[in-house]
Design an enzyme around this catalytic site. Structure first.
Site, mmCIF file in Angstrom:
data_model
loop_
_atom_site.group_PDB
_atom_site.id
_atom_site.type_symbol
_atom_site.label_atom_id
_atom_site.label_comp_id
_atom_site.label_asym_id
_atom_site.label_seq_id
_atom_site.Cartn_x
_atom_site.Cartn_y
_atom_site.Cartn_z
ATOM 1 N N GLU A 117 0.832 -1.207 0.000
ATOM 2 C CA GLU A 117 0.000 0.000 0.000
ATOM 3 C C GLU A 117 0.861 1.250 0.000
ATOM 4 O OE1 GLU A 117 -2.486 -0.356 3.432
ATOM 5 O OE2 GLU A 117 -2.960 -2.436 2.941
ATOM 6 N N LYS A 119 2.219 4.538 1.304
ATOM 7 C CA LYS A 119 2.297 5.101 2.655
ATOM 8 C C LYS A 119 1.978 6.585 2.554
ATOM 9 C CE LYS A 119 5.023 4.993 6.849
ATOM 10 N NZ LYS A 119 4.842 6.393 7.238
ATOM 11 N N ASP A 121 1.397 10.337 3.408
ATOM 12 C CA ASP A 121 2.070 11.244 4.328
ATOM 13 C C ASP A 121 1.074 12.250 4.886
ATOM 14 O OD1 ASP A 121 4.051 12.429 5.733
ATOM 15 O OD2 ASP A 121 4.936 13.493 4.038
ATOM 16 N N TYR A 229 -7.319 2.506 5.908
ATOM 17 C CA TYR A 229 -6.467 1.367 5.584
ATOM 18 C C TYR A 229 -6.539 0.179 6.538
ATOM 19 C CZ TYR A 229 -3.361 4.099 8.634
ATOM 20 O OH TYR A 229 -2.840 4.827 9.656
ATOM 21 N N LYS A 317 10.714 2.778 2.975
ATOM 22 C CA LYS A 317 10.682 4.226 2.800
ATOM 23 C C LYS A 317 11.480 4.646 1.555
ATOM 24 C CE LYS A 317 9.327 6.724 6.032
ATOM 25 N NZ LYS A 317 9.739 6.807 7.407
ATOM 26 N N CYS A 412 32.144 25.071 29.818
ATOM 27 C CA CYS A 412 30.727 25.194 29.438
ATOM 28 C C CYS A 412 30.519 26.554 28.777
ATOM 29 C CB CYS A 412 29.843 25.059 30.673
ATOM 30 S SG CYS A 412 28.128 25.495 30.352
ATOM 31 N N CYS A 415 28.162 28.715 31.402
ATOM 32 C CA CYS A 415 28.561 29.159 32.740
ATOM 33 C C CYS A 415 30.074 29.118 32.950
ATOM 34 C CB CYS A 415 27.864 28.329 33.809
ATOM 35 S SG CYS A 415 28.469 26.638 33.881
ATOM 36 N N CYS A 430 28.625 19.589 31.576
ATOM 37 C CA CYS A 430 28.851 20.668 32.516
ATOM 38 C C CYS A 430 28.270 20.152 33.827
ATOM 39 C CB CYS A 430 28.091 21.913 32.049
ATOM 40 S SG CYS A 430 27.924 23.122 33.354
ATOM 41 N N CYS A 435 24.063 25.616 36.601
ATOM 42 C CA CYS A 435 24.327 26.227 35.293
ATOM 43 C C CYS A 435 23.003 26.730 34.711
ATOM 44 C CB CYS A 435 24.950 25.197 34.350
ATOM 45 S SG CYS A 435 25.026 25.746 32.639
HETATM 46 S S1 IVH Z 1 -0.861 0.614 8.631
HETATM 47 C C1 IVH Z 1 -0.041 -0.722 12.590
HETATM 48 N N1 IVH Z 1 -1.120 1.589 6.210
HETATM 49 O O1 IVH Z 1 2.134 5.375 8.703
HETATM 50 C C2 IVH Z 1 0.472 -0.223 11.351
HETATM 51 N N2 IVH Z 1 -0.219 2.993 7.902
HETATM 52 O O2 IVH Z 1 4.567 4.869 10.320
HETATM 53 C C3 IVH Z 1 0.244 1.197 11.017
HETATM 54 N N3 IVH Z 1 0.333 5.247 7.166
HETATM 55 O O3 IVH Z 1 0.767 5.870 11.879
HETATM 56 C C4 IVH Z 1 -0.881 1.446 10.174
HETATM 57 N N4 IVH Z 1 -0.308 4.987 5.068
HETATM 58 O O4 IVH Z 1 -0.403 6.972 9.967
HETATM 59 C C5 IVH Z 1 -0.725 1.820 7.472
HETATM 60 N N5 IVH Z 1 -1.430 2.317 4.044
HETATM 61 C C6 IVH Z 1 -1.032 2.557 5.292
HETATM 62 C C7 IVH Z 1 -0.516 3.813 5.698
HETATM 63 C C8 IVH Z 1 -0.116 3.986 7.026
HETATM 64 C C9 IVH Z 1 0.194 5.834 5.970
HETATM 65 C C10 IVH Z 1 0.893 5.884 8.373
HETATM 66 C C11 IVH Z 1 0.049 5.723 9.604
HETATM 67 C C12 IVH Z 1 0.957 5.211 10.666
HETATM 68 C C13 IVH Z 1 2.296 5.492 10.091
HETATM 69 C C14 IVH Z 1 3.285 4.481 10.594
#
Ligand code: IVH
Length: 712
Positions: A117, A119, A121, A229, A317, A412, A415, A430, A435
């Site tokens: 999926e 991710k 932001d 999700y 990532k 420091c 101080c 320190c 301080c």
């Molecule tokens: S699964 C328990 N699915 O990423 C696992 N998270 O770094 C977490 N996020 O807090 C949820 N897209 O806000 C999941 N397709 C996705 C996501 C997702 C974004 C975010 C989510 C989570 C964070 C974790």
């Protein structure tokens, strides 16, 4: 629900709600609009008029509620029924393979499908539906406690106020991500700038800022959107796989991401990752990687989580964005415990969604290893919410004749006390307890959200209060009310701010002991351990007594029993190791700290006493429970609270370590896991007698016990 009524107004209102909710879904979720805008407006107006004439007809799922509720004073706290977890990260194929191997070994299965999926932001939210109607929405907060942002979430058009389709469960909690569409962001910021308002640094901050508006009409005016999700609570039979959950969620009217796909092996995941990277520039929302989840829910439940991260998922990532800028100066920060940390003052540069002008450099070894010097052109990187880092000098960096390697100062910078090296550590400290830098940091920490939570007492005010002699240590904060008139004279203060501040200070007097202990800033003692320590001491008085003894013992020979006893009793606390125990002892032994504790008490700080727990009542100590399904005589949360009161632990997934699974009606996959892992199952009546202190003859699951060996 509405079939009972023969009231024509009520019937019409229900009809309008249904029609508008359906049109809304077709427009915002399915993106196949069927209703024209004028028709929508006219139906909405008709419903608004009806509701105005008959306020009793107003329901929480009414589309009229999307325009915002009256401004709130603040957000109520919501405790998440199951914690909102975070995700472990991988950054390349090797790390992904290592994750896959760990999963395989844990479940003893080589091949498993993985849901891939995007991710998103944005920011995580949990939304709760009862009988198919949205009843509550909360932010993630610290994962355990979030803020109730229901009124604001209702304004997001792609989030259904009422679920549609078949088999809508009685209770449903979904989780998802709220985001600010990229196309709208620039325009939105430009408008704010024109109105002289502060602009947001990136779409994610603007999503967060928009969702945390106290006036939900303001949120309604912003184009927030959301993907859902996962399901975190479900009163019914769960589908077998996560991908089926997503399909079911879509059927109920949620916006799930159609991009998501299932991979059967690591090559498939890598393809998905590459596609995500290639698609990224075309998307109207920010993404920072790919989330990979074991698709089979029974496997997920066996995998459970470690710390705050589920084992069954990880995030691959995208590489951090890198830019080049000049390192103008290496400066030194003096922390709360006196540690000297070098940091970089950079020529401001926009990277990873924010402007960066400083970056930590950790310590002199790191600086030497990276070979960076003041005046260098350096590479800076920042990935998502990660703090900016200096990677090293840029390839074409040229050094002038004045360039010289960095060395830590011997005194420091605040101080001027000679600094010392902390044992084998690379940390330089320190050691001057008074301080000013340390004191100011400690005051900031004491007032911060994670400690005494004194609103209005931020960094700037603390610095002013210290510099002008209003406060010299944390206990002086509680003397400030006597100097109201002088405070009003301070720059940027004024009557209202001062009164709000004094009220916040007054309220802080009764903060729980754990928060007070956190605020004292005892080295190595974080908020979690402060909780354990506060359960041990139970009151400020006994902490003071302890410090008095520690101060007496201090003068006795080192082999004196008293000293060792005090550490022994602290290390006896489950979860407290020798480092923390020693650190607490050292802290308590300082006469100046005893004085602070006494002053706090004299100035009215009075944390509510912690009730003595009857140890014989801790019958569940050392036992781990999982509660699943619908219970009749108490809610799942009540059951969990009762278990915890009796000293037991509650987990969200069944593993070999689970001692009992409490099952109500329609238990779903956790029950299956219990059967598979041969974990004893308690039905509701058995559980109730167990709570009442009865010895229960345990019914063990029926499948072959030999199965158990398979997972051990
Ligand atoms: S699964 C328990 N699915 O990423 C696992 N998270 O770094 C977490 N996020 O807090 C949820 N897209 O806000 C999941 N397709 C996705 C996501 C997702 C974004 C975010 C989510 C989570 C964070 C974790």
């Amino acid at each position: 629900m509405f079939a009972m009524t023969s009231n024509p107004a009520a019937e019409r209102a229900a009809e309008l709600r249904d029609a508008l909710n359906r049109a809304n879904r077709l427009y915002y979720v399915d993106q196949t609009p069927e209703m024209s805008d004028p028709e929508w407006d006219s139906l909405l107006r008709e419903l608004q008029t009806l509701e105005a004439d008959h306020p009793e007809l107003l329901t929480p799922d009414s589309p009229t509620q999307r325009v915002g509720a009256p401004p709130a004073e603040g957000f109520a706290e919501v405790i998440h029924p199951t914690p909102m977890l975070s995700l472990s990260n991988v950054f390349d194929r090797d790390e992904l393979e290592a994750w896959h191997r760990r999963v395989s070994e844990y479940i003893e299965v080589d091949r498993f499908d993985m849901s891939c999926e995007l991710k998103i932001d944005g920011l995580a939210i949990a939304i709760r539906y009862e009988q198919g109607v949205l009843v509550q929405a909360a932010t993630r907060g610290d994962g355990v406690r979030g803020e109730d942002v229901s009124a604001n979430i209702r304004t997001i058009k792609s989030i259904p106020l009422r679920l549609t389709g078949d088999d809508v469960p009685e209770i449903l909690e979904v989780r998802g991500e709220v985001f600010f569409p990229l196309s709208a962001f620039e325009r939105f910021n430009a408008e704010r700038a024109e109105q002289g308002l502060q602009t947001y640094v990136n779409p994610r901050n603007s999503a967060s800022g928009s969702l945390r508006q106290l006036d939900s009409a303001e949120t309604a005016a912003r184009p927030l959107d959301a993907f859902v999700y996962s399901v975190s609570e479900f009163g019914g039979d769960m589908p077998q796989s996560h991908s089926d959950v997503l399909t079911t969620l879509k059927d109920w009217g949620f916006k799930t991401n159609i991009w998501n796909r299932v991979a059967t092996d690591l090559d498939g995941v890598e393809d998905a990752f590459k596609t995500a990277a290639a698609d990224r520039p075309e998307l109207d929302y920010g993404i920072d990687g790919l989330v990979i989840k074991v698709d089979d829910l029974a496997l997920q439940s066996r995998l459970g989580s470690v710390g705050r991260d589920p084992r069954w998922a990880t995030a691959w990532k995208f590489p951090a964005e890198q830019v080049t800028t000049r390192l103008n100066e290496i400066a030194i920060n003096v922390g709360r415990t006196g540690s000297l940390t070098p940091y970089a003052i950079l020529e401001p540069v926009f990277v990873g969604g924010v402007t960066v002008s400083q970056a930590t450099l950790h310590n002199a070894d790191v600086i030497a290893e990276k070979d960076i010097r003041a005046g260098d052109m350096v590479i800076v990187q920042r990935a998502g919410d990660v703090i900016p880092q200096i990677v090293g000098p840029a390839p074409d960096n040229k050094r002038g004749p004045d360039s010289k390697p960095f060395g830590m100062p011997e005194r420091c910078p605040v101080c001027d006390t000679t600094v010392v090296k902390d044992g084998e550590d690379v940390v330089i400290r320190c050691v001057n307890g008074s301080c000013p830098a340390q004191t100011v940091r400690l005051l900031e920490h004491f007032a911060s959200r994670g400690a005494m939570d004194i609103e209005g007492m931020g960094e700037k005010l603390v610095a002013v209060l210290y510099q002008q002699g209003f406060v010299a240590d944390v206990s002086d904060i509680f003397k400030l009310h006597a100097r109201r008139d002088e405070l009003i004279e301070l720059e940027r203060m004024g009557e209202t701010s001062v009164d709000n501040l004094l009220k916040a200070i007054e309220d802080a007097k009764t903060q729980p002991l754990a928060r007070l202990i956190t605020g004292l800033g005892i080295p190595h003692l974080g908020s979690e351990n402060a909780g354990l320590i506060s359960d041990h001491f139970r009151s400020l008085e006994s902490l003071i007594d302890s410090s008095r003894y520690a101060n007496i013992w201090r003068h006795m020979p080192p082999d004196d029993d008293g000293k060792t006893k005090q550490i022994a009793s602290l290390t006896g606390i489950d979860g407290i190791g020798p480092t923390i125990a020693e650190s607490i002892r050292d802290w308590l032994q300082l006469g100046s700290n005893l004085k602070i504790l006494e002053h706090l008490k004299d100035r009215g700080v009075e944390p509510p006493p912690i009730e003595e727990r009857d140890e014989s009542e801790q019958r569940f100590a050392g036992m781990r429970f999982v509660v699943t399904g619908r219970l009749e005589s108490l809610s799942r949360q009540e059951a969990q609270t009762r278990i915890k009161e009796l000293g037991g632990a509650v987990s969200s997934s069944v593993s070999k370590k689970t001692n009992y699974v409490v099952v109500g009606a329609d238990p779903g996959s956790k029950y299956d896991s219990a059967v598979r892992l041969n974990v004893p199952v308690l039905e509701e009546d058995e559980f109730l007698s167990f709570l009442g202190g009865a010895d229960v003859e345990l019914q063990t699951p029926t499948e072959e016990s030999s199965q158990r060996a398979l997972f051990e």
